[in-house]
Design a protein around this motif. Structure first.
Motif, PDB file in Angstrom:
ATOM      1  N   THR A 237       0.869  -1.168   0.000  1.00 33.34           N
ATOM      2  CA  THR A 237       0.000   0.000   0.000  1.00 33.34           C
ATOM      3  C   THR A 237       0.903   1.214   0.000  1.00 33.34           C
ATOM      4  OG1 THR A 237      -0.101   0.108   2.417  1.00 33.34           O
ATOM      5  CG2 THR A 237      -1.764  -1.237   1.298  1.00 33.34           C
ATOM      6  N   VAL A 238       0.494   2.282  -0.710  1.00 34.80           N
ATOM      7  CA  VAL A 238       1.351   3.455  -0.879  1.00 34.80           C
ATOM      8  C   VAL A 238       0.613   4.692  -0.384  1.00 34.80           C
ATOM      9  CG1 VAL A 238       2.666   4.867  -2.490  1.00 34.80           C
ATOM     10  CG2 VAL A 238       2.481   2.401  -2.864  1.00 34.80           C
ATOM     11  N   ASP A 239       1.240   5.395   0.550  1.00 35.36           N
ATOM     12  CA  ASP A 239       0.722   6.650   1.094  1.00 35.36           C
ATOM     13  C   ASP A 239       1.602   7.780   0.564  1.00 35.36           C
ATOM     14  OD1 ASP A 239       0.026   8.858   2.629  1.00 35.36           O
ATOM     15  OD2 ASP A 239       1.056   8.121   4.429  1.00 35.36           O
ATOM     16  N   ARG A 240       1.012   8.704  -0.181  1.00 35.51           N
ATOM     17  CA  ARG A 240       1.747   9.850  -0.720  1.00 35.51           C
ATOM     18  C   ARG A 240       1.434  11.147   0.021  1.00 35.51           C
ATOM     19  NH1 ARG A 240       4.242   8.722  -5.524  1.00 35.51           N
ATOM     20  NH2 ARG A 240       3.688   6.729  -6.489  1.00 35.51           N
ATOM     21  N   GLY A 241       0.556  11.086   0.999  1.00 27.30           N
ATOM     22  CA  GLY A 241       0.224  12.290   1.753  1.00 27.30           C
ATOM     23  C   GLY A 241      -0.234  13.412   0.843  1.00 27.30           C
TER      24      GLY A 241
ATOM     25  N   GLU B 280       9.076   5.606  -8.170  1.00 30.71           N
ATOM     26  CA  GLU B 280       8.361   5.488  -9.445  1.00 30.71           C
ATOM     27  C   GLU B 280       9.062   4.527 -10.409  1.00 30.71           C
ATOM     28  OE1 GLU B 280       5.764   7.170  -8.771  1.00 30.71           O
ATOM     29  OE2 GLU B 280       6.794   8.190  -7.122  1.00 30.71           O
ATOM     30  N   GLU B 281      10.312   4.194 -10.152  1.00 31.21           N
ATOM     31  CA  GLU B 281      11.088   3.346 -11.072  1.00 31.21           C
ATOM     32  C   GLU B 281      10.995   1.881 -10.644  1.00 31.21           C
ATOM     33  OE1 GLU B 281      15.065   4.825 -11.057  1.00 31.21           O
ATOM     34  OE2 GLU B 281      14.405   6.930 -11.149  1.00 31.21           O
TER      35      GLU B 281
ATOM     36  N   TRP C  58       3.450  -4.832   2.748  1.00 36.13           N
ATOM     37  CA  TRP C  58       4.440  -3.754   2.862  1.00 36.13           C
ATOM     38  C   TRP C  58       3.687  -2.426   2.765  1.00 36.13           C
ATOM     39  CZ3 TRP C  58      10.002  -4.831   1.717  1.00 36.13           C
ATOM     40  CH2 TRP C  58      10.267  -6.194   1.584  1.00 36.13           C
ATOM     41  N   GLN C  59       3.868  -1.545   3.739  1.00 35.85           N
ATOM     42  CA  GLN C  59       3.198  -0.251   3.735  1.00 35.85           C
ATOM     43  C   GLN C  59       4.234   0.828   3.411  1.00 35.85           C
ATOM     44  OE1 GLN C  59       1.494  -0.248   7.679  1.00 35.85           O
ATOM     45  NE2 GLN C  59      -0.375  -1.256   6.973  1.00 35.85           N
ATOM     46  N   VAL C  60       4.015   1.525   2.300  1.00 36.61           N
ATOM     47  CA  VAL C  60       5.000   2.455   1.757  1.00 36.61           C
ATOM     48  C   VAL C  60       4.530   3.895   1.985  1.00 36.61           C
ATOM     49  CG1 VAL C  60       6.281   3.144  -0.303  1.00 36.61           C
ATOM     50  CG2 VAL C  60       5.585   0.748   0.001  1.00 36.61           C
ATOM     51  N   ARG C  61       5.434   4.736   2.464  1.00 37.51           N
ATOM     52  CA  ARG C  61       5.158   6.168   2.588  1.00 37.51           C
ATOM     53  C   ARG C  61       6.168   6.915   1.732  1.00 37.51           C
ATOM     54  NH1 ARG C  61       6.143  10.316   7.512  1.00 37.51           N
ATOM     55  NH2 ARG C  61       8.156  10.286   6.469  1.00 37.51           N
ATOM     56  N   VAL C  62       5.662   7.602   0.706  1.00 36.81           N
ATOM     57  CA  VAL C  62       6.511   8.332  -0.236  1.00 36.81           C
ATOM     58  C   VAL C  62       6.414   9.823   0.065  1.00 36.81           C
ATOM     59  CG1 VAL C  62       6.928   8.866  -2.663  1.00 36.81           C
ATOM     60  CG2 VAL C  62       6.206   6.568  -2.002  1.00 36.81           C
ATOM     61  N   ARG C  63       7.565  10.443   0.304  1.00 40.55           N
ATOM     62  CA  ARG C  63       7.652  11.869   0.528  1.00 40.55           C
ATOM     63  C   ARG C  63       8.810  12.438  -0.298  1.00 40.55           C
ATOM     64  NH1 ARG C  63       3.469  10.532   2.399  1.00 40.55           N
ATOM     65  NH2 ARG C  63       2.598  11.038   4.457  1.00 40.55           N
ATOM     66  N   PRO C  64       8.835  13.732  -0.546  1.00 41.90           N
ATOM     67  CA  PRO C  64       9.936  14.295  -1.334  1.00 41.90           C
ATOM     68  C   PRO C  64      11.306  14.096  -0.703  1.00 41.90           C
ATOM     69  CG  PRO C  64       8.102  15.847  -1.226  1.00 41.90           C
ATOM     70  CD  PRO C  64       7.800  14.749  -0.258  1.00 41.90           C
ATOM     71  N   TRP C  65      11.351  13.820   0.608  1.00 35.46           N
ATOM     72  CA  TRP C  65      12.633  13.703   1.313  1.00 35.46           C
ATOM     73  C   TRP C  65      12.970  12.265   1.718  1.00 35.46           C
ATOM     74  CZ3 TRP C  65       8.456  16.648   2.887  1.00 35.46           C
ATOM     75  CH2 TRP C  65       7.636  16.079   3.868  1.00 35.46           C
ATOM     76  N   SER C  66      12.081  11.309   1.473  1.00 37.10           N
ATOM     77  CA  SER C  66      12.402   9.921   1.817  1.00 37.10           C
ATOM     78  C   SER C  66      11.354   8.983   1.259  1.00 37.10           C
ATOM     79  CB  SER C  66      12.493   9.736   3.339  1.00 37.10           C
ATOM     80  OG  SER C  66      11.206   9.866   3.934  1.00 37.10           O
ATOM     81  N   VAL C  67      11.732   7.724   1.164  1.00 41.54           N
ATOM     82  CA  VAL C  67      10.788   6.633   0.930  1.00 41.54           C
ATOM     83  C   VAL C  67      10.912   5.716   2.139  1.00 41.54           C
ATOM     84  CG1 VAL C  67      10.155   4.656  -0.485  1.00 41.54           C
ATOM     85  CG2 VAL C  67      10.969   6.754  -1.572  1.00 41.54           C
TER      86      VAL C  67
END
Length: 333
Positions: A8-12, A22-23, A49-58
């Motif tokens: 699951t992907v959280d992009r806030g 993205e790659e 797997w729970q993913v949190r994507v931010r401009p400063w980290s994955v």
């Protein structure tokens, strides 16, 4: 990819941020590295797997079959030092930090254990008050004191240097490179430079040595798993600088929750480990005022530590400009 279907992907608020996540090739390599490191430790993935994507980290929460979850973190190049720094801190001040299970310094990857309850969640449940902030600041300052002899070693790991004597030069760079400041703001900041130099000289004259500055120590950047125990993490904004610059962020967050009247108490608790060595309590308290202002430079600098493609330069410059303008804010002390 082995777990592409079970994530699951959280992009806030950052739906448009472009990061290595993205790659497909990057995801395959990152998941593979994490699984290999888990297997080497006799651990097995068990769940989503729970993913949190931010401009400063994955950041990826990885459930395992035995024990609490583990965390994979990917830093951008400008904060790739975080993994090696965390490993070094686990050797130097093990009571205060997480011990990583694995670090890939070249790729900016870390695999970390879970630290228990976030301090922020404890506060939300009304299970801690202002006294807890005092305790954590005493412990944090004690850690900074212990790291003084190792400041140069931390810089050699890639931790940025922002030593007290060099802060005017850092200010010049941040001011020159920022494209979001209005002409009036730029003029006002330029006129402030002599005062800024005086603040640095005042701090230097006290003789408190430079050491590690977390630079973003708010209630979501530390764990509070049990009364009296705190664990500090998320060192991606850190620098070697004047230690008292660290007080700005936690004091602001505590004041927002508990009111401005708590700030002097937090200041005094933070200063306790720095007493002695011929310095009076009054001298230490006086030094907090210029350090409070100079802490804004660390926040402005940190906005440059994003994935190169993560966001537009105008947004980054805007956030950095807001931080620079905090130099004008009068410390509530």
């Amino acid at each position: 990819m082995r777990h592409e279907a079970s994530t699951t992907v959280d992009r806030g608020r950052y739906e448009d941020a472009v990061t290595p996540w993205e790659e497909e090739s990057w995801r395959t390599a990152a998941f593979g590295w994490a699984e290999d490191e888990l297997a080497a430790g006799g651990l097995r993935v068990d769940g989503t797997w729970q993913v949190r994507v931010r401009p400063w980290s994955v950041l990826v929460r990885i459930p395992v079959a035995v024990g609490g979850p583990l965390w994979f973190k990917a830093n951008p190049p400008a904060s790739a030092f975080e993994g090696p720094l965390t490993a070094a801190l686990a050797r130097l001040v093990p009571r205060h930090v997480l011990r990583p299970l694995a670090v890939d310094a070249e790729r900016g990857w870390s695999l970390l254990p879970d630290g228990g309850a976030l301090f922020r969640d404890v506060l939300v449940r009304d299970e801690a008050g202002p006294g807890a902030w005092e305790d954590l600041l005493r412990q944090y300052a004690s850690m900074q004191v212990a790291l003084v002899p190792h400041a140069r070693d931390l810089e050699l790991l890639g931790v940025p240097s922002a030593r007290t004597a060099a802060l005017p030069a850092l200010f010049d760079t941040l001011l020159a490179e920022n494209t979001a400041l209005s002409p009036e703001q730029r003029t006002r900041l330029g006129a402030l430079r002599p005062r800024l130099v005086e603040w640095c000289e005042e701090l230097a004259s006290l003789g408190v040595p430079d050491t590690l500055d977390h630079a973003d120590l708010h209630d979501g950047q530390l764990f509070h798993p049990e009364p009296g125990r705190f664990t500090f993490f998320d060192w991606g904004d850190a620098a070697v600088s004047h230690p008292f610059c660290s007080l700005l962020v936690p004091a602001q967050w505590a004041a927002e929750r508990h009111g401005a009247a708590v700030v002097p108490r937090l200041r005094d608790a933070y200063l306790e480990p720095w007493t002695g060595h011929g310095r009076t309590a009054a001298e230490l308290r006086s030094a907090v005022r210029p350090a409070w202002r100079l802490g804004a430079l660390g926040r402005a600098r940190a906005w440059g530590r994003l994935f190169p493609t993560a966001t537009d330069t105008a947004a980054v410059a805007g956030h950095a400009a807001e931080s620079l303008l905090q130099l004008f804010a009068e410390p509530p002390l």
